[in-house]
Scaffold this active site. Structure first.
Site, mmCIF file in Angstrom:
data_model
loop_
_atom_site.group_PDB
_atom_site.id
_atom_site.type_symbol
_atom_site.label_atom_id
_atom_site.label_comp_id
_atom_site.label_asym_id
_atom_site.label_seq_id
_atom_site.Cartn_x
_atom_site.Cartn_y
_atom_site.Cartn_z
ATOM 1 N N ASP A 1 51.037 -30.725 9.043
ATOM 2 C CA ASP A 1 49.921 -30.867 9.978
ATOM 3 C C ASP A 1 49.533 -29.517 10.560
ATOM 4 O OD1 ASP A 1 49.790 -33.629 9.686
ATOM 5 O OD2 ASP A 1 51.217 -34.006 11.315
ATOM 6 N N TYR B 1 63.609 -30.155 7.524
ATOM 7 C CA TYR B 1 62.799 -29.664 8.622
ATOM 8 C C TYR B 1 63.689 -29.263 9.803
ATOM 9 C CZ TYR B 1 58.327 -31.233 6.664
ATOM 10 O OH TYR B 1 57.207 -31.391 5.882
#
Length: 284
Positions: A53, A122
């Protein structure tokens, strides 16, 4: 049409995410433009392992593309370097400062950056101390104004590990599954005081990592019990109490792949799981 794998990194602060969007600066647009310039082709679509994003960073992103054989052979120009090695050097000369290509590797057609991947890693960073965060880290650490109980957050996060339907922590897409295997979700405090989480899964739904972080932070604040995130998960629906955390604290650090002999089988397995609609909307 030789296929290549590209390992790259980017500072996401000035990007509107990975995927091309009309009128907006994106990582995909910058990387595809640079490749077209260097290889002298009109277009070169890229498939990425994880679509991030706006504001999210990456240190270990992976994508692949197919290039005409003549353009690939001409990549070294007048040098005697292999095409892949020459491409890295030439891309460094045309890419903006916030995108870096680490490696380019020629791969077999069975390699698919998204569907051959086994897992994505992540990391999310928070700063909960009274003194301000190191100015050099402000672009990648989220300032949090309440002191956090990291041990309670870690206990809550571990309860979410495993194979589950994470609909309560995702922005749903029509026709796409929200079932994922969360392999690792752990919290710790670094020696410098930074609070970090490592989140590893076979794949992630849209905004899933930032929602998982947002589901555990209230536990660290003492506002929710250690079991609350599991209760949210069991509800199988997104509720307003789960905050989607700011994007700049998140970094895609690594993508794991099987041995080349298993690429084709892994592709088939992942495509069967994700389905045709989700294939059109890849990544996080």
């Amino acid at each position: 049409m030789p296929r290549f794998r590209c390992d790259f990194a980017y500072d996401g602060r000035n990007f509107h995410g990975w995927a091309r969007q009309p009128g907006l600066r994106t990582v995909q647009e910058e990387l595809e433009r640079a490749l077209c310039t260097v290889l002298r082709v009109e277009e070169l679509p890229l498939t990425v392992a994880g679509r991030t994003d706006a504001g999210v960073h990456a240190t270990g992103a992976v994508c692949h593309g197919d290039v005409p054989e003549g353009a690939w052979a001409a990549a070294p120009g007048r040098s005697d370097r292999p095409p892949a090695e020459a491409l890295v050097a030439r891309l460094a000369g045309v890419l903006p400062a916030d995108v870096v290509v680490h490696r380019v590797t020629e791969v077999a057609p069975e390699f698919d950056a998204r569907f051959a991947a086994l897992r994505r890693h992540y990391r999310y960073l928070l700063w909960d101390r009274v003194d301000d965060v190191d100015p050099r880290l402000r672009g990648m650490v989220v300032r949090h104004r309440r002191r956090l109980d990291v041990e309670a957050m870690d206990a809550a996060a571990r309860r979410l590990e495993g194979l589950h339907d994470f609909a309560a922590f995702c922005k749903p897409r029509e026709g796409a599954t929200t079932v994922r295997t969360l392999e690792r979700f752990r919290w710790a405090r670094r020696p410098d005081g930074t609070v970090e989480t490592v989140v590893v899964a076979d794949a992630f739904c849209h905004s899933m990592v930032r929602s998982l972080v947002g589901g555990v932070v209230p536990v660290g604040e003492g506002r929710r019990s250690v079991d609350w995130p599991v209760q949210v998960l069991s509800g199988a629906e997104r509720i307003g109490a789960v905050q989607v955390m700011p994007a700049h604290g998140l970094t895609l650090e690594r993508v794991d792949y099987p041995d080349p002999s298993a690429w084709a089988a892994r592709q088939q397995e992942a495509r069967a799981t994700r389905g045709p609609v989700e294939e059109r909307h890849p990544g996080v």
